[in-house]
Design an enzyme around this catalytic site. Structure first.
Site, PDB file in Angstrom:
ATOM      1  N   HIS A  30       8.780 -33.023 -23.098  1.00  0.00           N
ATOM      2  CA  HIS A  30       8.326 -33.996 -22.227  1.00  0.00           C
ATOM      3  C   HIS A  30       6.925 -33.642 -21.251  1.00  0.00           C
ATOM      4  O   HIS A  30       6.722 -34.075 -20.077  1.00  0.00           O
ATOM      5  CB  HIS A  30       9.380 -33.947 -21.079  1.00  0.00           C
ATOM      6  CG  HIS A  30      10.840 -34.183 -21.473  1.00  0.00           C
ATOM      7  ND1 HIS A  30      11.182 -35.641 -21.424  1.00  0.00           N
ATOM      8  CD2 HIS A  30      11.888 -33.412 -22.051  1.00  0.00           C
ATOM      9  CE1 HIS A  30      12.544 -35.655 -22.159  1.00  0.00           C
ATOM     10  NE2 HIS A  30      12.663 -34.588 -22.379  1.00  0.00           N
ATOM     11  N   TRP A  44      -3.693  -1.870  -1.611  1.00  0.00           N
ATOM     12  CA  TRP A  44      -3.779  -3.265  -2.293  1.00  0.00           C
ATOM     13  C   TRP A  44      -4.116  -4.182  -1.209  1.00  0.00           C
ATOM     14  O   TRP A  44      -3.542  -4.673  -0.215  1.00  0.00           O
ATOM     15  CB  TRP A  44      -2.073  -3.549  -2.506  1.00  0.00           C
ATOM     16  CG  TRP A  44      -2.113  -4.798  -3.344  1.00  0.00           C
ATOM     17  CD1 TRP A  44      -2.202  -4.868  -4.681  1.00  0.00           C
ATOM     18  CD2 TRP A  44      -1.727  -6.219  -2.903  1.00  0.00           C
ATOM     19  NE1 TRP A  44      -2.005  -6.519  -5.074  1.00  0.00           N
ATOM     20  CE2 TRP A  44      -1.901  -6.961  -3.927  1.00  0.00           C
ATOM     21  CE3 TRP A  44      -1.396  -6.737  -1.623  1.00  0.00           C
ATOM     22  CZ2 TRP A  44      -1.267  -8.281  -3.873  1.00  0.00           C
ATOM     23  CZ3 TRP A  44      -1.271  -7.967  -1.465  1.00  0.00           C
ATOM     24  CH2 TRP A  44      -1.266  -8.826  -2.606  1.00  0.00           C
ATOM     25  N   LYS A  63       6.007 -11.374 -18.626  1.00  0.00           N
ATOM     26  CA  LYS A  63       5.518  -9.942 -18.910  1.00  0.00           C
ATOM     27  C   LYS A  63       4.112 -10.102 -19.695  1.00  0.00           C
ATOM     28  O   LYS A  63       3.264  -9.200 -19.215  1.00  0.00           O
ATOM     29  CB  LYS A  63       6.587  -9.373 -19.899  1.00  0.00           C
ATOM     30  CG  LYS A  63       7.955  -8.708 -19.540  1.00  0.00           C
ATOM     31  CD  LYS A  63       7.718  -7.365 -18.763  1.00  0.00           C
ATOM     32  CE  LYS A  63       7.705  -7.722 -17.250  1.00  0.00           C
ATOM     33  NZ  LYS A  63       8.601  -8.094 -16.441  1.00  0.00           N
ATOM     34  N   ASN A 114       0.354   0.123   6.266  1.00  0.00           N
ATOM     35  CA  ASN A 114       0.842  -0.792   5.186  1.00  0.00           C
ATOM     36  C   ASN A 114       1.597  -1.792   5.870  1.00  0.00           C
ATOM     37  O   ASN A 114       2.517  -1.532   6.826  1.00  0.00           O
ATOM     38  CB  ASN A 114       2.034  -0.014   3.881  1.00  0.00           C
ATOM     39  CG  ASN A 114       2.703  -0.815   3.263  1.00  0.00           C
ATOM     40  OD1 ASN A 114       2.054  -1.873   3.009  1.00  0.00           O
ATOM     41  ND2 ASN A 114       3.972  -0.632   3.017  1.00  0.00           N
ATOM     42  N   GLY A 115       1.309  -3.150   5.590  1.00  0.00           N
ATOM     43  CA  GLY A 115       1.972  -4.230   6.076  1.00  0.00           C
ATOM     44  C   GLY A 115       0.583  -5.181   6.585  1.00  0.00           C
ATOM     45  O   GLY A 115      -0.350  -5.127   6.065  1.00  0.00           O
ATOM     46  N   CYS A 136       1.024  -1.209  -0.191  1.00  0.00           N
ATOM     47  CA  CYS A 136       0.001   0.136   0.033  1.00  0.00           C
ATOM     48  C   CYS A 136       0.848   1.205  -0.037  1.00  0.00           C
ATOM     49  O   CYS A 136       2.085   0.995   0.169  1.00  0.00           O
ATOM     50  CB  CYS A 136      -0.751  -0.121   1.218  1.00  0.00           C
ATOM     51  SG  CYS A 136      -1.908  -1.508   1.309  1.00  0.00           S
ATOM     52  N   ARG A 195       1.932   1.026  -5.650  1.00  0.00           N
ATOM     53  CA  ARG A 195       2.058  -0.035  -4.691  1.00  0.00           C
ATOM     54  C   ARG A 195       0.675  -0.396  -4.453  1.00  0.00           C
ATOM     55  O   ARG A 195       0.501  -1.394  -3.482  1.00  0.00           O
ATOM     56  CB  ARG A 195       2.701   0.817  -3.386  1.00  0.00           C
ATOM     57  CG  ARG A 195       3.763   1.656  -3.652  1.00  0.00           C
ATOM     58  CD  ARG A 195       4.099   2.565  -2.295  1.00  0.00           C
ATOM     59  NE  ARG A 195       4.350   1.614  -1.096  1.00  0.00           N
ATOM     60  CZ  ARG A 195       5.589   1.008  -0.766  1.00  0.00           C
ATOM     61  NH1 ARG A 195       6.518   0.983  -1.882  1.00  0.00           N
ATOM     62  NH2 ARG A 195       5.789   0.017   0.136  1.00  0.00           N
ATOM     63  N   GLU A 230      11.029 -14.744 -18.613  1.00  0.00           N
ATOM     64  CA  GLU A 230      10.469 -13.212 -18.383  1.00  0.00           C
ATOM     65  C   GLU A 230       9.550 -12.948 -19.510  1.00  0.00           C
ATOM     66  O   GLU A 230       8.714 -12.020 -18.997  1.00  0.00           O
ATOM     67  CB  GLU A 230      11.995 -12.581 -18.606  1.00  0.00           C
ATOM     68  CG  GLU A 230      11.645 -11.002 -18.277  1.00  0.00           C
ATOM     69  CD  GLU A 230      11.080 -10.577 -16.943  1.00  0.00           C
ATOM     70  OE1 GLU A 230      11.002 -11.483 -16.055  1.00  0.00           O
ATOM     71  OE2 GLU A 230      10.793  -9.305 -16.832  1.00  0.00           O
ATOM     72  N   LYS A 238       3.562  -3.064  -7.085  1.00  0.00           N
ATOM     73  CA  LYS A 238       4.982  -2.943  -7.506  1.00  0.00           C
ATOM     74  C   LYS A 238       5.861  -3.588  -6.526  1.00  0.00           C
ATOM     75  O   LYS A 238       6.845  -4.412  -6.868  1.00  0.00           O
ATOM     76  CB  LYS A 238       5.212  -1.771  -7.658  1.00  0.00           C
ATOM     77  CG  LYS A 238       6.939  -1.192  -8.374  1.00  0.00           C
ATOM     78  CD  LYS A 238       6.830  -1.526  -9.798  1.00  0.00           C
ATOM     79  CE  LYS A 238       8.481  -1.570 -10.135  1.00  0.00           C
ATOM     80  NZ  LYS A 238       8.482  -2.326 -11.366  1.00  0.00           N
ATOM     81  N   GLU A 259       1.292 -10.969 -17.124  1.00  0.00           N
ATOM     82  CA  GLU A 259       1.092  -9.839 -15.951  1.00  0.00           C
ATOM     83  C   GLU A 259       0.416  -8.618 -16.523  1.00  0.00           C
ATOM     84  O   GLU A 259      -0.654  -8.056 -15.822  1.00  0.00           O
ATOM     85  CB  GLU A 259       2.194  -9.444 -15.125  1.00  0.00           C
ATOM     86  CG  GLU A 259       3.368  -8.739 -15.505  1.00  0.00           C
ATOM     87  CD  GLU A 259       4.545  -8.500 -14.828  1.00  0.00           C
ATOM     88  OE1 GLU A 259       4.078  -8.446 -13.506  1.00  0.00           O
ATOM     89  OE2 GLU A 259       5.627  -8.347 -15.278  1.00  0.00           O
TER      90      GLU A 259
HETATM   91  O1  M6R Z   1      11.283  -5.654  -5.992  1.00  0.00           O
HETATM   92  P1  M6R Z   1      11.376  -6.961  -6.308  1.00  0.00           P
HETATM   93  O2  M6R Z   1      12.574  -6.908  -7.456  1.00  0.00           O
HETATM   94  O3  M6R Z   1      11.985  -7.743  -5.273  1.00  0.00           O
HETATM   95  O4  M6R Z   1      10.137  -7.553  -6.931  1.00  0.00           O
HETATM   96  C1  M6R Z   1       9.974  -8.772  -7.385  1.00  0.00           C
HETATM   97  C2  M6R Z   1       8.896  -9.279  -8.017  1.00  0.00           C
HETATM   98  O5  M6R Z   1       7.848  -8.863  -7.266  1.00  0.00           O
HETATM   99  C3  M6R Z   1       8.513  -8.411  -9.409  1.00  0.00           C
HETATM  100  O6  M6R Z   1      10.000  -8.530 -10.059  1.00  0.00           O
HETATM  101  C4  M6R Z   1       7.607  -8.481 -10.118  1.00  0.00           C
HETATM  102  O7  M6R Z   1       7.381 -10.089 -10.550  1.00  0.00           O
HETATM  103  C5  M6R Z   1       7.261  -7.640 -11.188  1.00  0.00           C
HETATM  104  N1  M6R Z   1       5.614  -7.486 -11.486  1.00  0.00           N
HETATM  105  C6  M6R Z   1       7.519  -8.255 -12.491  1.00  0.00           C
HETATM  106  O8  M6R Z   1       7.229  -7.581 -13.652  1.00  0.00           O
END
Ligand code: M6R
Length: 608
Positions: A504, A74, A485, A100-101, A2, A27, A481, A603, A488
């Site tokens: 496999h 969030w 991308k 936040n937490g 958050c 966030r 990756e 994020k 997400e």
């Molecule tokens: O801040 P961090 O690099 O530790 O975050 C890790 C993941 O949460 C972050 O890479 C997430 O997978 C992204 N949304 C990817 O685009």
């Protein structure tokens, strides 16, 4: 997860809170709210959905207040709704709090408070905090003591900011395991989850440490730790403010994709003195590097994929065994670690709860720790023994892009430094590799020139329900990756798979509705990848391949391909990922989605 912002001073509070929340929306954005102190009262305005909805609600009204708190949520406990949105207030409506937490013992505390007559209106864990403060105000002599006493009952993580109608000249902020910074300026004082939220107002920032409390007044800030006043030295933030703006791009993600040549260049510049590597990072000395007999890398999401590239490169160049682990798995297992195993945490935000917990676990076990992160002052920079900062600048889009390529850039230099101290590469070999690494920004520029072709491809493919991404060697973390991308931000199901592993199991998925994206640049496994492409084509799959320039075989054979500049395969992830980032971006745009704020995501993931 958050975002929190707060202000007390002589300026009008509302625009400061709204502008701050705009910078923190990355966030979390499922609801937002503010509390404003106004003529002996606290006014609360909340709204479901992103900040625009709150702004619409506020538009019709006039507020005149010099103190307030704001929050963008969030959801963890309780659905996204106005009732669950922060700020939360106590029964008497005289205390408002944002958090936040996660309060782990909230059920227990709630029961106790209910038995004392407190009435709860939300499903959140946070609400217990505001009732606790209300309860403790009766038994303590000051607002600060009431907050301290309340926090001493709490298990879990928190960054909070609280205001009290009966003390309209005070804001209290506190943290444990969730970030919070305090900013000071001539016209007042600020609190925020992250520096960009208040950067427009001040560059004079103090980073709150765990178990610290800050008492903000219009003209002063006092810090306390365990009930005792402490002195804190502020840092002067020198970032470019524009780095946190869209700068003419439609979305932050697109801007950040295009910033990669600069971000990689800046990152390399930070650790290269001419062609000499200078890592001079805190805490770890060359001699320590010499002693390392193994590296264990912790990371999540995109950072995990960067760590994977790091593993391949360190093994190849420095002949050092490297294991990578998803942080949330590492912290609950008991890996065998030798005394000289280095724990390397890779995290853009430096606040990812699982990665931080992994580092703490490692430190408890007496291991040396090193962090690669993008955020100066983040929790990991204070936990780890050594820190290497990527110079990507603020990354606002939820999908990580420029931080992936800058993390890999730092890993290249770390691998070369290890190769040097371990004598696995000669000086001449290291020089040659540095020369190649220095060409990366220009190679990224070239790879970016594929954008138009990729946008066209996205127009053809955005209705497909499933994608399979294939790669081998250095192409495998890139395939993973690329799939991450795509899923997400476009919500299209996408899986990444080792091309050799496809037969496999995953091959059963393949038909004309499951296109394949193959990372097929020149490499030592190139011929094998080509065979895998043939296998999927034989089963009716439509193939889009990322290939090296001057490549003939696949160009003649495939209708859909994207070319990237030819480069040593060890350096190729920094170029082959570019078209895949663009592909995900244009697919999401073709579907009309919000690429910067994909659903359900945030994020920085500061909960387990
Ligand atoms: O801040 P961090 O690099 O530790 O975050 C890790 C993941 O949460 C972050 O890479 C997430 O997978 C992204 N949304 C990817 O685009």
């Amino acid at each position: 997860m958050c975002g929190i912002v707060g202000y007390i001073g002589s300026e009008e509070c509302l625009p400061i809170l709204i502008n701050g929340l705009k910078k923190l929306e990355y966030r979390g954005y499922d609801s937002s709210g503010i509390a404003l102190a106004s003529s002996n009262d606290i006014e609360i305005i909340k709204s479901k959905g992103n900040l625009k909805n709150l702004e619409n609600e506020l538009n019709s009204k006039k507020y005149d207040s010099n103190m307030g708190i704001g929050h963008t949520r969030w959801a963890t406990h309780g659905i996204p709704s106005v009732l669950n949105a922060h700020p939360h207030v106590c029964c008497e409506n005289n205390i408002a709090l944002v958090h936040n937490g996660i309060i782990e013992n909230y059920q227990e505390l709630k029961k106790e408070l209910k038995s004392k007559g407190h009435k709860f209106c939300s499903e959140t864990d946070t609400e217990v905090l505001v009732h606790l403060v209300e309860e403790n105000i009766k038994e303590t002599t000051s607002f600060r003591e009431a907050v301290e006493k309340s926090l001493s009952k709490v298990k879990g993580s928190y960054a909070i900011t609280v205001m009290n109608k009966n003390e309209p000249e005070t804001l209290i902020a506190a943290r444990k395991d969730s970030p919070l910074v305090i900013g000071s300026a001539k016209d007042g004082n600020f609190v925020a989850s992250d520096i960009p939220a208040i950067l427009e107002k001040t560059r004079n920032i103090s980073i709150l440490d765990d178990n610290e409390i800050a008492i903000l007044k219009a003209n002063s800030v006092d810090f306390y730790s365990n009930g005792k006043k402490v002195n804190k030295k502020p840092i002067e933030v020198t970032w470019d403010l524009e780095a946190a703006e869209k700068g003419g791009y439609e979305d932050f993600m697109l801007k950040e994709i295009y910033e990669q040549p600069k971000a990689v260049k800046e990152t390399l510049r930070a650790y290269l003195n001419g062609k000499k590597i200078d890592l001079s990072f805190l805490g770890l000395k060359k001699v320590d590097l010499k002693e390392i007999d193994r590296i264990f890398v912790l990371a999540c999401g995109t950072s995990y994929h960067a760590a994977w590239v790091g593993k391949l490169i360190i093994e190849q160049w420095a002949n050092l065994p490297v294991e990578i682990d998803i942080s949330s798995e590492f912290r609950y297992r008991f890996p065998v670690l030798s005394e000289n195993t280095l724990i390397l945490a890779v995290t853009q935000s430096g606040e990812t709860a699982d990665t931080l917990a992994g580092v703490k676990e490692a430190l408890n076990r007496g291991q040396k720790t090193l962090a690669i992160t993008n955020v100066l002052g983040s929790t990991i920079t204070r936990e780890a023994n050594g820190v290497l900062l990527t110079q990507a600048g603020p990354e606002i889009g939820v999908a990580a892009t420029k931080t992936f390529t800058t993390q890999i850039s730092v890993l290249y230099l770390l691998a070369l430094e290890l190769a040097k101290v371990r004598g696995t590469l000669s000086d001449a070999e290291i020089q040659k590799k540095i020369e190649d690494i220095l060409t990366l920004p220009a190679k990224i520029e070239e790879a970016l020139s594929t954008a138009e072709a990729i946008e066209k491809l996205a127009g053809e493919y955005y209705k497909k329900p499933d994608f399979l991404f294939l790669g081998r060697g250095f192409g495998l973390p890139v395939a993973l990756e690329g799939a991450l991308k795509l899923k997400e931000i476009s919500y299209i199901h996408a899986e990444g798979c080792a091309a050799g592993e496809m037969k496999h199991g995953p091959i059963a998925l393949i038909d004309e509705n499951c296109p394949i994206v193959a990372v097929a640049n020149k490499s030592k496994t190139y011929a094998k990848v080509v065979s895998n492409i043939e296998e999927v084509k034989a089963r009716g799959a439509d193939v889009i391949a990322v290939i090296s320039e001057n490549e003939k075989l696949l160009k003649n054979y495939l209708k859909k391909y994207i070319t990237v500049p030819l480069i040593d395969e060890a350096l190729s992830p920094i170029t082959t990922i570019i078209p895949l980032q663009l592909f995900a971006y244009y697919m999401a745009k073709a579907k009309g989605l919000n690429v910067d704020q994909p659903r359900n995501l945030a994020k920085s993931v500061t909960v387990e």
